[in-house]
Write an enzyme that holds these catalytic residues in place. Structure first.
Site, PDB file in Angstrom:
ATOM      1  CD  GLU A   1      -2.806  -0.782   2.576  1.00  0.00           C
ATOM      2  OE1 GLU A   1      -2.612   0.225   3.295  1.00  0.00           O
ATOM      3  OE2 GLU A   1      -3.633  -1.651   2.837  1.00  0.00           O
TER       4      GLU A   1
ATOM      5  CG  ASP B   1      -3.268   7.792   8.610  1.00  0.00           C
ATOM      6  OD1 ASP B   1      -3.216   6.556   8.714  1.00  0.00           O
ATOM      7  OD2 ASP B   1      -3.399   8.381   7.528  1.00  0.00           O
TER       8      ASP B   1
END
Lengths: 266, 418
Positions: free
Chosen positions: A48, A59
């Site tokens: 990824e 995040d």
């Protein structure tokens, strides 16, 4: 090329795939590509490739920190395609993981075309749900690219049906409610979510958020088609005293995780 | 995303939408459903009206300001006094509505982002009133320039979390609130403070503020005998502006003008004038105008006003701009502070620095339109929280907070500014 065949091959080997996340541009564009090659050599099946973004709401601190430093270092969106080409050439599946605005700004069709041309498999879109994704779905379909959407423990059966119907490549199952980052344990919620997702679709289900050790990879690999590791890998680089030491730590963790997924289903 | 079709669910023309992680979708669906049911439930409507009347102090009055109007080309200037609401700004209108919805959803904890601190104070207030746990995220830079509001929130029982990421201002506080929400969505409602974010927030927050325009329209009719020529409001996220604009949208003769923070000037790059230099994109869950670079990275905004220091704007404003129904102009820090000083000295009303942008706009428009014009300005908040910033701006205190007397060569004094 879709990551579908890679997941099929792993399934034929009787194991989950190992999916590793790294952002482009940390410690530098070249440094991040070198780190991605280390992951592929260590047995990561699918990369990824993260697009650093100024406002990464999904995040936790580790990936935020890497994104801030990558952006401060001058990474640009065009560098993504360089990394995609390198990962694809190294023999792993190259998915780009990105918040939606950078793609929107670049132009959805243009991004899809350039991604395809660089040998990319498709996109993972953490803040784009299928309901809002018509332009991307059209671009992906005409460029034969994977569309990885997410399901979460909070997802209702209706939402899971919507997400799986729109996904190609795999469905990303968020193991826990929360932002990216290592967790002491990846709870039962993940296994329940995978089985709930499978009720709706045959598309492979990979589990991410919270996995950081070989042992957890083994545990998750027993029930998921793929095990996704991000923050733990990124931390090898952000906490290293030197680039060499970072790559060494990264390789060691990736080998541990690769062993982990191979021990999952004896 | 074409404009020729009927707007999709949750969109204003092509703007709006729901660009958030899948994990939050069930919560947004629940919110939308509970909200839609509540606004047709007499019990909810009655309780909200009771709180507006007996707690907020609604209806807020209007005040005509003739001495200030002398500096506005002689136009008649009328202020809608949202500054007189409990907690000192319009923010309480939305927060009471959302706090009541929180209780209806069976949630026990609220979180909020805040820039100037007004929304954080309002949320902390409503949480105290309804017995909810409250956590407020605030950029570190804003906690410093709005220290008094931080103390107010803590006195009200809220936990204030300073955010050290990114620009350390409102945008980063929103990011952090979203992160908290994803992790705690089962027990927690995110009391978003403005008319942006994922659907249904822009529509819902607007509707909770719509009372401002509903009252003001009738009040101006009663006072002047006709509708105003212009309605002015400052636009950060844009909630006070939509609150006062919305009732006037069908009144074609009424100009709706929003004033963004022009900071040190649009040409300086240090501003929050999204409509002057932003392009459409996605930030914080909505497709709208965003200050961003060629790679789609958000550009940090700048303003003397913490409440307007935000790189994006509510999607309905983007629609009002593109459809031509509303106009938007930047006001610089200097212009806003001049208006701040002027209203204080001519009328004895200390406006919030945010609202001073709308006052500066009224000064410009009044000079343009002349003495026959009637200008309605939303005075969205009071300036008590800004005394420190303003005192520093005008040189009334030194950097350590000590008083500067008039004979101190460093003291500019507000008089000389006028």
């Amino acid at each position: 090329m879709s990551v579908g065949p890679i997941l099929e091959r792993c399934r034929a080997e009787g194991r989950a795939a190992l999916v590793g996340y790294l952002p482009v541009g940390f410690p530098s564009v070249e440094g991040s590509i070198a780190a991605m090659r280390v992951l592929v050599d260590a047995g990561v099946d699918i990369l990824e490739i993260g697009v650093p973004y100024s406002d990464p709401v999904m995040d936790g601190p580790v990936i935020q920190d890497a994104a801030v430093r990558a952006l401060a270092g001058g990474v640009h969106l065009s560098d993504i395609f360089t990394a995609v080409r390198a990962v694809s050439d190294a023999g792993a599946g190259a998915l780009v993981m990105t918040y939606w605005n950078p793609v929107l700004r670049y132009g959805v069709d243009r991004f899809a075309g350039d991604l395809k041309a660089a040998g990319g498999a498709g996109l993972i879109t953490p803040d784009l749900i299928p309901d809002e994704a018509a332009p991307w779905i059209a671009a992906a379909d005409s460029n034969d690219l994977d569309k990885v959407f997410l399901v979460a423990p909070s997802s209702t059966p209706e939402r899971i049906a919507t997400v799986t119907a729109a996904s190609r490549g795999f469905v990303y199952a968020a193991a826990v409610m929360g932002v990216t980052g290592a967790r002491a344990s990846v709870g039962d919620a993940a296994e329940a979510l995978v089985s709930r997702t499978r009720e709706h679709s045959d598309v492979p289900v990979c589990v991410g958020i919270g996995v950081s050790t070989g042992e957890q990879a083994t545990q998750v690999g027993r029930f998921a088609d793929g095990v996704i590791v991000g923050s733990a890998l990124v931390r090898c680089l952000t906490e290293a005293d030197s680039e060499e030491q970072g790559l060494e730590a990264l390789g060691a963790l990736a080998r541990e995780l690769a062993d982990g997924v191979r021990r999952g289903r004896p | 995303m074409t404009t020729s079709q009927a707007p999709a669910h949750g969109r204003f023309g092509e703007f709006g939408g729901r660009y958030v992680p899948e994990a939050l979708i069930p919560a947004l669906e629940q919110l939308e459903e509970v909200w839609h049911k509540a606004v047709v439930d007499p019990e909810f409507v009655g309780e909200l009206e009771r709180l507006q009347r007996t707690y907020t102090g609604r209806p807020s009055i209007i005040t005509e300001v003739p001495r200030f109007a002398e500096h506005c080309g002689g136009a008649r200037v009328i202020l809608k006094r949202e500054d007189l609401n409990h907690t000192g700004s319009h923010k309480i209108n939305n927060v009471l509505g959302q706090a009541l919805l929180t209780r209806r959803m069976g949630k026990t904890r609220v979180i909020a982002e805040t820039g100037a601190g007004q929304h954080g104070v309002a949320t902390a207030t409503a949480a105290a009133l309804l017995g909810l746990e409250c956590v407020v995220y605030m950029g570190r830079k804003d906690t410093e320039r709005q220290a008094l509001n931080v103390a107010r929130m803590r006195l009200l029982g809220a936990t204030v979390v300073p955010v050290d990421n990114g620009s350390k201002t409102l945008k980063d506080a929103v990011n952090e609130a979203f992160r908290d929400w994803v992790a705690n969505v089962g027990t927690t409602h995110y009391v978003l403070g403005t008319v942006t974010g994922p659907h249904p927030f822009p529509e819902m927050v607007r509707d909770f503020h719509r009372v401002i325009g509903v009252e003001a329209r009738q009040q101006v009719l009663d006072l002047v005998g006709r509708l105003p020529d212009v309605v002015c409001a400052c636009v950060g996220g844009g909630s006070n502006a939509l609150g006062i604009f919305h009732r006037f949208i069908d009144d074609a003769s009424v100009r709706l003008v929003g004033f963004e923070a022009g900071g040190e000037g649009v040409e300086s790059g240090k501003h929050a004038a999204r409509f002057a230099s932003g392009v459409p994109g996605v930030l914080h869950g909505a497709y709208t105008y965003v200050l961003q670079d060629d790679d789609g990275q958000t550009i940090e905004s700048h303003s003397v006003s913490a409440g307007l220091d935000y790189p994006s704007v509510g999607p309905e404003h983007a629609y009002l701009l593109d459809s031509g129904r509303a106009e938007y102009q930047p006001i610089t820090d200097v212009e806003a502070m001049e208006a701040f000083s002027l209203l204080s000295r001519t009328e004895g009303i200390l406006p919030a620095i945010e609202s001073a942008h709308a006052l500066a706009g009224a000064m410009k428009l009044g000079r343009e339109l002349g003495p026959d014009a009637v200008i309605l300005v939303n005075l969205s908040g009071r300036g008590d929280k800004d005394v420190h910033t303003a005192a520093q701006w005008f040189g009334l205190i030194d950097d350590d907070g000590g008083t500067r007397l008039p004979d101190d060569p460093g003291a500019k004094g507000m008089g000389e500014q006028l």
